[in-house]
Design an enzyme around this catalytic site. Structure first.
Site, short mmCIF file in Angstrom:
data_model
loop_
_atom_site.label_atom_id
_atom_site.label_comp_id
_atom_site.label_asym_id
_atom_site.label_seq_id
_atom_site.Cartn_x
_atom_site.Cartn_y
_atom_site.Cartn_z
CG ASP A 29 21.71 22.92 -4.86
OD1 ASP A 29 21.94 21.69 -4.79
OD2 ASP A 29 21.34 23.48 -5.90
CG ASP A 63 24.56 18.40 -6.32
OD1 ASP A 63 24.04 18.84 -7.35
OD2 ASP A 63 25.74 17.97 -6.27
CD GLU A 73 21.21 16.52 -9.84
OE1 GLU A 73 21.48 16.91 -10.98
OE2 GLU A 73 22.08 16.20 -9.02
CG HIS A 98 22.21 24.33 -12.40
ND1 HIS A 98 21.15 23.67 -11.83
CD2 HIS A 98 23.32 23.73 -11.93
CE1 HIS A 98 21.62 22.70 -11.06
NE2 HIS A 98 22.93 22.71 -11.10
CG ASP A 99 23.28 20.44 -13.95
OD1 ASP A 99 24.20 21.27 -13.85
OD2 ASP A 99 22.95 19.67 -13.03
O1 ISL Z 1 25.31 17.42 -16.02
C1 ISL Z 1 25.58 16.27 -15.71
C2 ISL Z 1 26.82 15.56 -16.09
O2 ISL Z 1 26.78 15.21 -17.43
C3 ISL Z 1 24.74 15.60 -14.81
O3 ISL Z 1 24.90 14.26 -14.83
C4 ISL Z 1 25.08 16.19 -13.45
O4 ISL Z 1 26.45 16.13 -13.22
C5 ISL Z 1 24.40 15.43 -12.39
O5 ISL Z 1 23.05 15.61 -12.62
C6 ISL Z 1 24.76 16.00 -11.02
O6 ISL Z 1 24.56 17.39 -11.03
C7 ISL Z 1 24.72 18.10 -9.86
O7 ISL Z 1 25.97 17.85 -9.25
C8 ISL Z 1 27.12 18.26 -9.99
C9 ISL Z 1 27.02 19.70 -10.47
O8 ISL Z 1 28.05 19.96 -11.38
C10 ISL Z 1 25.69 19.98 -11.12
O9 ISL Z 1 25.60 21.33 -11.48
C11 ISL Z 1 24.63 19.60 -10.14
O10 ISL Z 1 23.34 19.90 -10.59
C12 ISL Z 1 28.28 18.10 -9.05
O11 ISL Z 1 27.97 18.73 -7.84
#
Ligand code: ISL
Length: 663
Positions: A204, A306, A364, A435-436
Site C-alpha cells: 500500500d 491509497d 484506489e 478492509h473498508d
Molecule cells: O471508507 C471510506 C470512507 O467512507 C472510503 O471512502 C475510504 O475512506 C476511501 O476509500 C479511502 O480509503 C483509503 O484511505 C483511507 C483509509 O482509512 C482507508 O482504509 C483506505 O482504504 C485514509 O487513508
C-alpha cells in the site's frame, strides 16, 4: 445516441459545459458522464436514467428550476468542475488530443492481467508472537496456505511505522516497519519467501497524507514558512475559531485542525491525525518518488495507491458547495476528488518510478466513475495500470451505512456496463470485499442456510468475469459480518466519528448504532479465523479486537478438510482459470441480459450462469443447447452435488460449463 456514437465520443473532450447545456451534452464529457451516472445511482434511478432522450434533452438550467433546495451556484460549481477536469485530462494526452480514452487493441499479455490477488490486512491476519496483533512473521508462517489457494500476488495493507490512528493509513515513517509488525529484516525475508513461491508482492502506498507525527509534519509545525511547511496545507485562517474554508473531513468534523502555538490551521481530508500533503510542491513530489524507488529497489512488484485521486487540490482551496456536501455527506470533495493536476502528477510518478522498474500500479479512486477510470488507466497515457471503482459496492439508491439488502441485479448491470462499453479500454479490478467494507455475502443475504452457496456464487463471478480478481482475507472461507452488540465493540476511527456526528445531529444512540452496524469497516477487520480454538487460533494472547464466535463454524482448518467448502471451491476455480487462458483473456459475452435475477455469460469456451436470488428461478434454455452437435458440460457449481433440477436454478445456484463440440 450516447456512448456508441463514435463522432460524439471523439468530440467529448472539446465540450464546454454551461448552465444552458443539455444533459446529453454534459454526459459526453468524462466527468459529466460519471457524475450523472452517480446521481442516477444514488437517487435510485439507476445509471441509465440519463439515456432517456427526454431527460437528455433537458437543459441544466431547467434541472435547476425543478430541483428544490439546490442553490444556483451548485450548477455553476458542476459546470466549472466539468470544464476544468475535461481540460486537465486533455493536457495529458501526450500528443493525442482525440484519443482521450479509447484504445481498441487486444489486451496485451501482462502478469497482472492474469494474476489473482490476495489482500492481507496484517493487523488481523496472524499473530506469531502472542501480543494480540497480526505481524509479518505471522504472514510468513501462512504463506504456504496462501500459495495453496492458487493466488499469484499479495497486496499488503500498510506495514509502515504509524501511531495507528487509522490502522497504518497514517504513516509516520515510510521507510520503517511498524514495530508491532516486525522490522525491515523480517519484511525482506517475507518478500524473499513470497518470491521463492513464485508469487509477487504489492504494498500500500499512502501518499495523499502522512501522520501528524511524521517528521515532515513536525518540522512543518516548527517552521510553517520553511521548506517543510510547504509540504502540507498550512494556513493562517481568520482566527482560531474560523478554519480557512468550509471543507469537512470524510471521517466527520471540519477538515482543518488548529495548532494554537503556531497559530496555523492544517488540512486533513481524513482524520485529524492524517495531514494532507501538498502535491503542487515539486520538492515534495521528488521526495515521494525517491521513497517509492527505494521500495522498488528492495524488490516489491508494485503498489496499491491509497485514495490517490485526492492528491491534487483546487488552487486557493475555495469553499465547497453546501448542497453537494449535504448530498455526499461532507463538504469540499468536488475541489479535490478529481483535481486539476491529478493526471499530470500520476504521469510523473509513472515515468519516474513505475516504468523504470516495470512495476504494477492499482489506484484506489473513491468517487470516480468509469469514464474517469478509462482516462487514468489508458496505457497510452501512462498513469496507472488499473483502478478500484466503487460503483458496485452498494446497490441502486443506497449508501454503505443504510440497512438494506444488496440486490445482485445491480451488480449484473454494473458488469454489463463494463463489458459492453469498456471492454476495449479499462481492465476492471474485480472485488467484492476489502478492509473498508462489510462482507458482501452478509449484505446480500444473512440466512445461514445459503451462506456457503452464496459465497461460491460470488467466487465464481469474481474469478470468471473479465478483469483481475482481488480476494480479501477471509472471503475465501466465507467469513461474514460480525455480531457487534454496541459501540464498545467498535474500533474504527470512521465509525466512531460518524457515530458522534449522528448524535450531534440529534439521532438517538440506538438508531445511530444501527447505522454503524450496517456499514462499519470493522466487519472486515476482525481477526482471520484459522481454527476452532479460542479467538479462531489467530493469537495465543488476547486479540486487539474481538469479533464473535463465528470461527466455531467457519475456519481455515475445517475448510481445508471439507471437499465442499468455500475454500476448496476457490481453489478449484482458480486452478481452472490458471489452466485455460479463455478465463483470463477470453471475450465476455453476456446472454439473456433482459431476464431479471438471472446472470449468464460466456468466456471463450466456458459458459457461466447464476441465479441471483434466494428462490428458484426458471432456467432459460441456451441457444447452444438447441444446436445438435454442441452441448454444455457442467464442470463445477455452487451446489456441491451435480443433481441439477431440470428447468430450474435453485437459490443462488451458479454453474460453470464447458461448451463441448461433438463433431
Ligand atoms: O471508507 C471510506 C470512507 O467512507 C472510503 O471512502 C475510504 O475512506 C476511501 O476509500 C479511502 O480509503 C483509503 O484511505 C483511507 C483509509 O482509512 C482507508 O482504509 C483506505 O482504504 C485514509 O487513508
Amino acid at each position: 445516441m450516447f456512448r456508441n456514437d463514435k463522432k460524439n465520443n471523439n468530440n467529448r473532450d472539446r465540450h464546454y459545459v454551461t448552465i444552458k447545456s443539455r444533459l446529453s451534452e454534459v454526459y459526453k464529457t468524462p466527468v459529466g458522464h460519471d457524475l450523472l451516472c452517480k446521481i442516477g445511482i444514488y437517487s435510485g434511478k439507476g445509471s441509465d436514467w440519463i439515456k432517456n432522450p427526454f431527460v437528455g434533452f433537458l437543459r441544466l438550467s431547467v434541472v435547476l428550476s425543478v430541483l428544490k433546495g439546490i442553490s444556483s451556484d451548485f450548477l455553476d460549481v458542476c459546470c466549472k468542475l466539468l470544464n476544468n477536469t475535461t481540460a486537465a485530462a486533455q493536457v495529458m494526452v501526450h500528443g493525442m488530443p482525440d484519443k482521450v480514452g479509447e484504445i481498441s487493441q487486444e489486451e496485451p499479455e501482462e502478469w497482472w492481467r492474469e494474476a489473482v490477488f490476495y489482500q492481507i490486512y496484517p493487523r488481523s491476519f496472524y499473530d506469531s508472537d502472542g501480543d494480540g496483533l497480526g505481524d509479518l512473521n505471522g504472514i510468513i508462517e501462512k504463506l504456504d496456505y496462501i500459495e495453496s489457494i492458487g493466488v499469484d500476488c499479495i497486496w499488503l495493507c500498510p506495514i509502515y511505522d504509524s501511531p495507528n490512528a487509522d490502522n497504518g493509513y497514517d504513516v509516520r515513517d515510510y521507510e520503517m516497519i511498524m514495530a508491532e509488525f516486525g522490522n525491515m529484516e523480517i519484511f525482506e525475508k517475507l518478500l524473499e519467501e513470497i518470491h521463492k513461491r513464485k508469487m509477487r508482492l504489492i504494498v500500500d502506498l499512502v501518499v495523499n497524507h502522512t501522520s501528524d507525527e511524521h517528521e515532515w509534519f513536525r518540522k512543518a509545525l516548527e517552521d510553517p514558512d520553511g521548506e517543510f511547511g510547504k509540504f502540507y496545507f498550512l494556513r493562517k485562517g481568520t482566527d482560531e475559531k474560523t478554519p480557512p474554508n468550509n471543507w469537512e473531513s470524510c471521517f466527520g468534523g471540519s477538515a482543518w485542525n488548529y495548532y494554537k502555538e503556531q497559530g496555523v490551521w492544517a488540512l486533513h481530508v481524513f482524520s485529524k491525525k492524517q495531514m494532507d500533503l501538498n502535491w503542487d510542491n515539486p520538492k515534495l513530489r521528488m521526495k515521494i518518488e525517491d521513497m517509492i524507488n527505494r521500495w522498488l529497489d528492495k524488490g516489491v512488484d508494485g503498489f496499491r495507491l491509497d485514495a490517490v485521486n485526492l492528491i491534487s487540490k483546487e488552487d486557493g482551496l475555495p469553499d465547497g458547495n453546501v448542497d453537494l456536501g449535504n448530498f455526499i455527506g461532507y463538504r469540499g470533495a468536488e475541489k479535490y476528488f478529481y483535481g486539476p493536476h491529478l493526471h499530470e502528477y500520476l504521469h510523473e510518478v509513472c515515468k519516474e518510478c513505475f516504468e523504470k522498474y516495470n512495476a504494477f500500479s492499482v489506484g484506489e479512486t473513491p468517487g470516480l466513475g468509469l469514464e474517469m477510470s478509462k482516462l487514468l488507466t489508458n496505457p497510452l497515457r501512462r498513469e496507472l495500470n488499473m483502478v478500484f471503482n466503487f460503483d458496485h459496492l452498494e446497490s441502486d439508491g443506497h449508501l454503505r451505512f443504510d440497512t438494506y439488502k444488496y440486490d445482485l441485479n445491480w451488480y449484473k448491470s454494473y458488469i454489463k456496463d463494463w463489458t459492453e462499453n469498456y471492454s476495449g479500454s479499462v481492465r476492471p479490478a474485480l472485488y467484492f470485499e476489502n478492509h473498508d467494507n462489510p462482507r458482501m455475502v452478509s449484505k446480500i443475504c444473512d440466512d445461514e442456510h445459503y451462506r456457503v452457496i452464496l459465497c461460491k456464487l460470488l467466487a465464481l463471478l469474481l474469478l470468471t468475469e473479465r478483469g483481475t480478481p482481488f480476494i480479501y482475507q477471509g472471503e475465501e472461507i466465507g467469513m461474514v459480518n460480525k455480531k457487534f452488540k454496541g459501540m464498545s465493540d467498535i474500533e474504527d476511527v470512521e465509525s466512531l466519528g460518524l457515530f458522534e456526528k449522528k448524535l450531534s445531529e440529534g439521532m438517538k444512540a440506538e438508531e445511530a448504532f444501527k447505522h454503524i452496524l450496517a456499514g462499519t469497516r470493522d466487519h472486515a477487520r476482525s481477526p482471520m479465523q484459522w481454527t476452532k480454538e479460542p479467538y479462531g487460533g489467530f493469537t495465543t494472547g488476547k486479540p486487539w479486537f474481538i469479533g464473535d464466535n463465528d470461527y466455531e463454524v467457519c475456519n481455515v482448518e475445517d475448510s481445508q478438510a471439507d471437499p465442499n467448502s468455500v475454500l476448496n471451491f476457490y481453489r478449484e476455480v482458480i486452478k481452472l482459470r490458471r489452466s485455460d487462458r479463455d478465463l483470463t483473456y477470453g471475450k465476455m459475452v453476456i446472454m439473456n441480459a433482459h431476464i431479471p435475477n438471472y446472470f449468464a455469460y460466456t468466456r471463450g469456451k466456458y459458459f457461466i450462469e447464476c441465479n441471483l436470488v434466494d428462490r428458484n428461478i426458471i432456467r432459460p434454455e441456451q441457444k447452444v443447447e438447441r444446436k445438435k452437435r454442441v452441448r454444455l458440460e457442467r464442470i463445477l457449481g455452487s451446489y456441491g452435488d451435480m443433481n441439477m433440477v431440470q428447468g430450474l436454478l435453485r437459490p443462488y445456484e451458479a454453474n460453470l460449463y464447458r461448451i463441448v463440440s461433438e463433431e
